[in-house]
Each structure stands twice: as structure tokens, then as C-alpha cells.
Enzyme design. Sequence first.
Site, mmCIF file in Angstrom:
data_model
loop_
_atom_site.group_PDB
_atom_site.id
_atom_site.type_symbol
_atom_site.label_atom_id
_atom_site.label_comp_id
_atom_site.label_asym_id
_atom_site.label_seq_id
_atom_site.Cartn_x
_atom_site.Cartn_y
_atom_site.Cartn_z
ATOM 1 C CB ALA A 77 29.606 32.519 32.193
ATOM 2 C CB CYS A 78 31.701 34.880 27.429
ATOM 3 S SG CYS A 78 32.178 36.480 26.741
#
Lengths: 129, 123
Positions: A77-78
Site C-alpha cells: 500500500a502506498c
Amino acid sequence: MKFSIVIHSAPYASEGASSALRFCQAVLAEGHEIYRLFFFRDGVHNLTRLAVVAQDETSLQDAWEELIREHRLDAVACVTSALKRGIIDSQEANRYDKAASNLSELVSISGLGQLVDAVQNSDRVLNFG
Amino acid sequence: MPAPVRKSFTFLSRHAPYGRDNAQICLELVLATAVYEQTVNYLFMDDGVYQLVDSQQPRTIHNKTLSANLQALSLYGVETVYVDSESLRQRRLSIDDLVIQVQLLSDDEVTAMIRTADVVFPL
């Protein structure tokens, strides 16, 4: 062939996340490899474990988690996208003194370097949503 | 240790600067990619060309302009910024209206830039 998939859109509002999931299932069914899933922008909403979906509907969040677990996929996940949307793991919840966490331990939180790395190490990178 | 892989990234920035996050996200991706010393093609087309228009006043809508970051691109090694010339023409803009120097591309050159890239990020 080695694929990486970038998921840009949230579940349900548009087809993007659902298409990405089905593409991943098809890729794996055909015997290809997925190097990394990168959840970006609204795409991080696919990763909450707190979603409750009507009984006659499919939970995309559950489906992603199942896919990641079953195939032991590398899922990222960024960090910028995730934190500002309230998608956090227990470590970040502690760090920022938040009451709950909702991100699976199967998913790591990291930066855009992981996306560049995915491009460097994949034959194809596809963007969805 | 093997040498790091260098790949070519083409970024298609196709949306106006405000109203959605595409323009800002595209710029962030360009900068991150450049930091990792990859080949970056940054191409503005369609309404994306509005991002380059000079003298924007986004503070009135509680926003900030991209132009400072755009001007810093060369510091990140992104020396050339590309613009689809047809997109400019359709909007009655010229390179004199833009905040940075750009290289204009024809339709065929845009096609080639997409076709020859290792990866394309449409934003």
C-alpha cells in the site's frame, strides 16, 4: 510472464478494482507470476478489513485478501495514499495514536520506490482504475 | 551485485490541474521515478496541457500550483518535457502561454513515445 498490477481506484464506485482482481486471477490461472500488487491513491480502500458488505454482494476487500494469502503475493500500500485515507496497520496506529487499525498484516506499507522496483522487475505493469 | 535495471517510463498527464488528483499524482510519480534514475518521458496531452499555463491563481480555491515543482524537474534530471502539439492547438494555446520550456510532439511522435516505452502510466 511476470506481471505487476497497480490499483488506482476504490472498490464498488467503479469497475477498476474489480477488473484488476479478475485480471490477477486470470494471470495466475494461466500460470504467470505476479511480482507485486501496488495499491495506490483510492486503491488503498481495497485493503480495509473493516468493510461489511451485503450478503448477496461480493466483498472485494475479502477477495483481495484471499488472493494475496492464497498465492502469497507481494502486496504494497502506498504510504502517502494509505495514511491520509485512514488505511493503517497496527504499527502506524500506535505511532499516530489512532484507536484502530484496519490493514492486513499480509500487506506492507511503503513508498513509490516499490512501484519503480516493480517496473524494473516485471515484464508487464498494468494500471487499473 | 547486478547493475540496477534502467527502464523507460512514459507518463501521460491528460487532466486539468485541479478538480482531481491526477495532475499532482503524475508529477509525484515522475519525480520519484527520476530519483531512481530511470528514463522518464513526461508528456502532457488533452486537458493536461492546462497544467502548464502560466500565471495560475489556485489559492482562491485553496489549492497550490504545480508550476514550482514543474520548474524543478531539471534538478531531478528530467531535462525535457513533452507536449502534444494538437492538444495545444485545439485549446488555442501556444508555447508562449506555458510556464516552462517544452518540446512539441506530433501525433506520430506521441504514438512512438507510447509504443517504445517499457511502461506507460496514463494519468
